[in-house]
Design an enzyme around this catalytic site. Structure first.
Site, short mmCIF file in Angstrom:
data_model
loop_
_atom_site.label_atom_id
_atom_site.label_comp_id
_atom_site.label_asym_id
_atom_site.label_seq_id
_atom_site.Cartn_x
_atom_site.Cartn_y
_atom_site.Cartn_z
CE LYS A 222 -7.70 22.02 6.27
NZ LYS A 222 -7.43 21.16 5.09
CB THR B 95 -7.17 12.32 -8.26
OG1 THR B 95 -8.28 13.20 -8.21
CG2 THR B 95 -6.90 11.94 -9.70
CD GLU C 67 -12.81 15.73 -7.02
OE1 GLU C 67 -13.62 16.60 -7.40
OE2 GLU C 67 -11.58 15.85 -7.13
CG PHE C 68 -16.48 14.64 -12.19
CD1 PHE C 68 -15.38 14.41 -12.99
CD2 PHE C 68 -17.28 13.56 -11.85
CE1 PHE C 68 -15.09 13.14 -13.47
CE2 PHE C 68 -17.01 12.28 -12.31
CZ PHE C 68 -15.90 12.07 -13.13
CG LEU C 69 -16.58 18.01 -6.28
CD1 LEU C 69 -16.36 17.86 -4.79
CD2 LEU C 69 -18.06 18.08 -6.61
CD GLU D 200 -9.42 26.79 -6.16
OE1 GLU D 200 -9.25 27.98 -5.90
OE2 GLU D 200 -8.65 26.12 -6.86
CE LYS E 139 -10.46 13.98 -10.39
NZ LYS E 139 -11.32 15.13 -10.14
CG ASN F 292 -9.54 16.73 -13.84
OD1 ASN F 292 -10.59 17.33 -14.04
ND2 ASN F 292 -9.16 16.37 -12.63
CB SER G 203 -5.40 31.51 -17.71
OG SER G 203 -5.00 30.21 -18.15
CE1 TYR H 84 -5.73 22.12 -2.87
CE2 TYR H 84 -7.90 22.96 -3.45
CZ TYR H 84 -6.86 22.86 -2.55
OH TYR H 84 -6.95 23.50 -1.34
CB CYS H 85 -7.53 18.56 -10.32
SG CYS H 85 -8.47 18.25 -8.81
CG ASP I 161 -5.78 14.96 -11.91
OD1 ASP I 161 -5.05 14.68 -10.93
OD2 ASP I 161 -7.00 15.15 -11.82
CE LYS J 94 -10.93 27.48 -11.21
NZ LYS J 94 -11.88 26.36 -11.04
NE ARG K 55 -2.41 21.15 -3.98
CZ ARG K 55 -2.80 19.96 -3.55
NH1 ARG K 55 -2.45 19.55 -2.35
NH2 ARG K 55 -3.58 19.20 -4.26
#
Length: 388
Positions: A34, A118, A141-143, A145, A197, A201, A246, A252-253, A257, A307, A314
């Site tokens: 990375k 988180t 953070e509110f991002l 993927e 957070k 979520n 779906s 991830y979250c 969460d 997506k 993950r």
């Protein structure tokens, strides 16, 4: 300013790119691949804006695997490392965050540490006492993927969990890099920011679960899911986001969460939070039952990712469906271009799409793709609106 980002994932890399437009940024990670990618101006994550900026913008950005080099001169150190939910402890495993903060305190005790990972509600206050420093701020953070840099360039809001000058400086760093103007900025207590957070979520998970249960009802009753959802969502108070059925929420979250918030509710009267976690398990049970009802010998899993245009799988919901099918003795094969391995949890990974389509009796797709048009009669999906 001199800023270090710890963790070169979606969150860390998008922040590094954003802040390197106006600051001297070092990206630290233990994975050499990375770090090499960052130094070679190649994005190690699948994100269109990151890929564009890292190759074409004049970024003051370097990567390193040396923690001393990363920390020693930094004014702000942003922690963006994973915190996985531990099912035994029923809490987030924050050991990596703890280790990073301990190293920073040892190398550069004056640096302001901003935790973007988180964490459980109450973590920041307890970490200050436990790790012997007052220099920790939590900022959620509110991002999304695959759109992490976009969401930093056009943030819905910026929340910093401290009411102080150093918190305002950090907020201004994020604002300066953003292209969107008039971004709401909220300075709160650290524990309140942590709660924001998890509750945000969990509400998204609730919304996903609601429309999934609506779809389960329609599927069993032989109704048209799309008509019902469209009618419901024309109400402007409900709206049209997060309403495409779906196989369950994942990624991830949301899974971790929601479970962490449930753990934080341990001594608080509640019904809803537990139900959100349970609903996701029930949805995967239902999906597996619908597939089994088709009596397949071989089930093909088309993509493990959650997506479109993502390379992350993950905790993807389709993996839960896979486990249920395999427990019933069904042979499962996988088509996932992001995987180089021959097997995924003992299921054969097919790298030839045509062979995969031919061998599968039922093709399971969380999101439909034009690649599947020729075998539509084999496909089981609940992707009603053909979008994320």
């Amino acid at each position: 300013m001199r800023i270090t980002i710890v963790g070169i994932g979606y969150v860390g890399l998008s922040l590094a790119v954003l802040l390197a437009l106006d600051n001297e940024v070092t990206a630290f990670d233990v994975m050499q691949s990375k770090v090499d990618a960052v130094n070679d101006r190649i994005s190690p994550v699948s994100d269109v804006e990151v890929e564009e900026y890292i190759t074409s913008k004049p970024l003051n950005l370097r990567g390193t695997t040396d923690s001393f080099v990363a920390y020693k001169d930094a004014e702000y150190i942003i922690v963006a490392v994973p915190t996985n939910y531990d099912p035994v402890l029923n809490f987030f495993d924050t050991s990596i965050v703890d280790a990073v903060i301990a190293d920073v305190v040892a190398i550069n005790p004056n640096a302001v540490i901003v935790v973007k990972s988180t964490v459980p509600v109450g973590y920041t206050e307890s970490a200050k006492k436990r790790l012997g420093t007052d220099n920790i701020i939590f900022s959620p953070e509110f991002l999304r993927e695959g759109q992490a840099l976009y969401d930093n360039l056009y943030p819905s809001r910026i929340i910093v969990g401290e009411k102080s000058e150093r918190a305002k400086v950090f907020g201004s760093l994020l604002l300066r890099g953003a292209l969107k103007k008039d971004v709401p900025v909220l300075y709160t207590g650290s524990t309140e920011a942590e709660a924001v957070k998890l509750f945000a979520n969990t509400f998204l998970a609730l919304r996903v679960s609601f429309f999934n249960e609506l779809d389960t009802y329609a599927e069993i009753r032989g109704l048209d899911t799309a008509q019902i959802i469209e009618g419901v969502c024309y109400d402007p108070r409900i709206g049209t986001t997060y309403n495409n059925p779906s196989f369950g929420y994942g990624g991830y979250c949301l899974p971790k969460d929601t479970k962490q918030l449930r753990a934080n509710f341990r001594d608080v009267p509640s019904n809803l939070i537990e139900a959100i976690v349970d609903a996701n398990r029930t949805r995967k049970d239902h999906i597996a039952e619908q597939i089994l009802a088709k009596n397949p010998e071989v089930v093909g899993i088309y993509r493990l990712t959650m997506k479109v245009s993502s390379d992350n799988f993950r905790q993807s919901s389709v993996q839960g469906v896979m486990k249920r099918l395999k427990a019933k003795g069904i042979t499962v094969i996988v088509y996932e271009p992001a995987l180089d391995e021959e097997y995924f949890y003992n299921s054969k990974v097919m790298h030839d799409l045509e062979e995969f389509l031919k061998k599968s009796d039922v093709i399971v797709a969380n999101r439909f793709s034009p690649e599947l048009e020729g075998v539509r009669d084999k496909v089981y999906t609940r992707d009603i609106f053909r979008r994320d």
